[in-house]
Every structure is written in structure tokens, then in C-alpha cells.
Scaffold this motif. Sequence first.
Motif, PDB file in Angstrom:
ATOM      1  N   ARG A   1      -1.679  -5.526   1.773  1.00 15.94           N
ATOM      2  CA  ARG A   1      -0.723  -5.390   0.669  1.00 15.94           C
ATOM      3  C   ARG A   1      -1.337  -5.772  -0.668  1.00 15.94           C
ATOM      4  O   ARG A   1      -1.019  -5.193  -1.701  1.00 15.94           O
ATOM      5  CB  ARG A   1       0.515  -6.264   0.916  1.00 15.94           C
ATOM      6  CG  ARG A   1       1.330  -5.873   2.116  1.00 15.94           C
ATOM      7  CD  ARG A   1       2.680  -6.550   2.100  1.00 15.94           C
ATOM      8  NE  ARG A   1       3.564  -5.916   1.126  1.00 15.94           N
ATOM      9  CZ  ARG A   1       4.240  -6.567   0.188  1.00 15.94           C
ATOM     10  NH1 ARG A   1       4.112  -7.862   0.067  1.00 15.94           N
ATOM     11  NH2 ARG A   1       5.033  -5.926  -0.637  1.00 15.94           N
TER      12      ARG A   1
ATOM     13  N   GLN B   1       9.860  -6.670   1.479  1.00 18.66           N
ATOM     14  CA  GLN B   1       9.390  -6.527   2.849  1.00 18.66           C
ATOM     15  C   GLN B   1       9.969  -7.644   3.710  1.00 18.66           C
ATOM     16  O   GLN B   1      10.441  -7.418   4.803  1.00 18.66           O
ATOM     17  CB  GLN B   1       7.860  -6.587   2.893  1.00 18.66           C
ATOM     18  CG  GLN B   1       7.305  -6.248   4.271  1.00 18.66           C
ATOM     19  CD  GLN B   1       5.817  -6.095   4.236  1.00 18.66           C
ATOM     20  OE1 GLN B   1       5.132  -6.703   3.438  1.00 18.66           O
ATOM     21  NE2 GLN B   1       5.282  -5.274   5.115  1.00 18.66           N
TER      22      GLN B   1
ATOM     23  N   GLU C   1       7.173  -0.448   2.298  1.00 18.99           N
ATOM     24  CA  GLU C   1       6.434  -1.092   1.212  1.00 18.99           C
ATOM     25  C   GLU C   1       6.984  -0.602  -0.120  1.00 18.99           C
ATOM     26  O   GLU C   1       6.848   0.566  -0.466  1.00 18.99           O
ATOM     27  CB  GLU C   1       4.942  -0.763   1.322  1.00 18.99           C
ATOM     28  CG  GLU C   1       4.113  -1.261   0.150  1.00 18.99           C
ATOM     29  CD  GLU C   1       4.285  -2.745  -0.055  1.00 18.99           C
ATOM     30  OE1 GLU C   1       4.953  -3.121  -1.043  1.00 18.99           O
ATOM     31  OE2 GLU C   1       3.780  -3.518   0.768  1.00 18.99           O
TER      32      GLU C   1
ATOM     33  N   LYS D   1      -1.629  -7.579   7.538  1.00 17.49           N
ATOM     34  CA  LYS D   1      -0.591  -6.937   6.743  1.00 17.49           C
ATOM     35  C   LYS D   1      -0.572  -7.499   5.330  1.00 17.49           C
ATOM     36  O   LYS D   1      -0.437  -6.766   4.343  1.00 17.49           O
ATOM     37  CB  LYS D   1       0.772  -7.114   7.403  1.00 17.49           C
ATOM     38  CG  LYS D   1       0.951  -6.321   8.687  1.00 17.49           C
ATOM     39  CD  LYS D   1       2.333  -6.562   9.296  1.00 17.49           C
ATOM     40  CE  LYS D   1       2.506  -5.773  10.584  1.00 17.49           C
ATOM     41  NZ  LYS D   1       3.837  -6.039  11.215  1.00 17.49           N
TER      42      LYS D   1
END
Length: 413
Positions: free
Chosen positions: A396, A9, A190, A392
Motif C-alpha cells: 500500500r 481498508q 483500496e 499488504k
Amino acid sequence: MTVVIAPMQEPVVRAQANLRVASNATNKSIFERITMKNRKVIVGLMVGTDRDGNALVAVSRVWLQKNEPLYPKLAQESEDRERISYTQIRDRVKELLKNRDDWPAPRVLEMELERAEKWLEATEHIPSQLFFVTLPKKEIARIDSPGPSGIRQAQWAWFTGLESPETTNATSISKLLEEEHVPWRTESPELGDRFPARPQDDREWSARVALFRYSYVEAIAFQGTNDLMVRAGIRDATLELGPIISQLLYSQMQSLLNDLTRQASSKLTDDSKPLWLQAGIREAEKLGKDYMRATSVTASSRNGEATVESSFAFRLPDDRWETIWTVKETQDANRQDRKTVERIEKDPQIESLKSAFAALGSGGNNEQIDQAIRVGAATMQAQQNIDSQFEKVRQRYMKRLDLPLLLWETSLR
């Protein structure tokens, strides 16, 4: 700055960074080419550095099968590491479930336990799309990189399953991605769960559990300035701008009084350690918690800037605290949206502050007050941006206890 390295990422290269160069005009690949001193070339994407200081490179399993004679051996070693990883998860989650009172919603742990047991009981496993290759840094001769844009294309090429993207030029890849309508110019996909799981030491495991607890048990967060931290009521709660603007105005009033009495203004002693983070850790320990997020605000109406810095930290088994994520952002007060400024001006607390400031002799001159309010708006914008980044990261690492890979620069507090 401490950051969580988000594999695939934000593939920031830290290993052998001095050897990493931009690709020349003849190299149109969207992938990074890692050339070893023995002239072997690995085509993939740099991920970071493992605990032993080796460079981790992400490669396609298909590419590795075609180009690496030792692939069968590497694949077996990878599956052996996966077995260790899932055994760790099974045993560690069982230990966590012994204290169910610590997990109001234990189902998330039970699902992780079931997933680990299912993998361990299976006789065959679906190979992961992507693969980790570990390279000793001292054996790397050169790293050719296509730059951020090319790296995003490479990530999306893997994500969308394009055939042999490692040997396809950038122009063709770009056209194919445009046809798929993927936002490769601005976003990264992702890919963390497309790798095989790897064993985790106690340090990494503690960090994962801390992030899990933040998401599923209780969001321990503090906000403040300097060495004063107060508990935030809800996850990523909006900063209380009243106290911040009050502090700015108080600073201005103190400066005015010092001028009248000819007192020299005091200055804070420069300290390399962030007092706000230490204060957040102390508050977390008072609550008996071993993880927390702290957010600090430094605002100055004199230079018209607001700086917000935020960290997520956890306590190691040996009682030391370590940060695994830190972001800092500065906003210019003179570039803030007028609607945001107007919303702050309508706050009743701000009206009382204006009256208090006027009573000290500023009269009808509201220039300093207006500047403080603009700084408050800048503070709000900086915090919103940082909250978005943390969200974010949280999203994750709240899905699994093994992937995506979690690496960070050592930063002991």
C-alpha cells in the motif's frame, strides 16, 4: 497494539469510541452517521485521529456538495493543503536525490518528483472522489455505525461508483454489489489514492521514506527470540525452525537436568519493554540503518502454543525509534496441518536433535519431541499469516509518498 490505520481498508474508530453505537433497526444505512452537538449530521466513514487529536471522517465529495453549505470554502482549503503537500514532496524528494548512492534505483523518486511538479504547474486539477472532514472530538455527540459488514459495503459502494450510496438502503446496495461480483463480504477495496493529499510533518514523512527504503533499497529484517536477533537473508524470509525446535528441546532437557540435580529453574524477569524489538533496533543501528522489521518467536511445548510478533520501526530525526506497525498472532500446536508437521520432521537437523534428546534418557518416548515439532509447525503458520499482513501494508505504501494517509498510535521505544 500498534497498527497502521489503513484508510478505507480497516476504518477502526478510535476517536470518540465510547460514543460509537450499532445502528438500530430503523437505520439501514451502510455508512456511519456522525451527529454533532449542534445537531449537524455527517454521513461517511470514520478514518482515525489526526496529529492534533481531531477525528478524521471520509466523505464523498458529491455528498458534501449537496449537504454542506460551506463546501466551497472547505474545497478551497483542501486544495491549499494539497499545494502544500506537493510542494513538500517536490522539495523533499529533491533533497533525497542529492544522495543518489542511497537509492540504487532512483527512478522511483524521479517519478514522484515529476508527479509533484506536474501538479504544481497545472492550473486546474481533477477533484478527488473522496474528501477528508476534520471534526473536533469534543463536538461529536454520537456515532452510529452499521458494523464491519456495512462498512465494507460502503467502501465498495464508493469504489464501484454507485450513485448516491449514502441515501440507499443496505439491501439495495448489497444486491447491486452482488451483481458487480465484488467480494464485499470478505475483502475491502483500496481507496487510499481517491483522497486529496495532505501536508505531512517530519514524523510521517520519515515513516513513509522508511517504508520506501524497505521496498526499493534494502529490506532490513531481523528474526529471533527474546533479546537475540539475527539478520534475515531475504524479505519475509521463512523462520529457521531448527533453532526454534532446538530451543524447545533444550528447555525440556534443562528441565530434566534440573529435576535430576534438584536445581530450581530460573525465570526471566518480567519486563514491560519488548527485548526483541530493542535488540532489532540495536542490530539496525550497527548496520547504520534507520528502519527495520523485527520478528520475535515465543514457543512453548508445555502449553502447546507458538506466538509470533512482528514490528516495523523507524528512527526519527531526533534519533528516537518509533513503531508504526505491530502484529501478534498465536497458533495452537495441536491444530496444525499434518503435511506441515511431516515436512518439519524430515529436516536432517531435527533428526539430530531427536538423537541428542534420546541420549539424555528419554528412551523411545518421542512424545516431547513430537510436541516440539508441532509447536514448530504452529510457529511457521503464525509467521506466514503475519508476513501476509505486512506485505499488504508494504504494498500500500510503496506506490506514492503522499497517499494513502498514514496514521498510527504513538509507540516510542
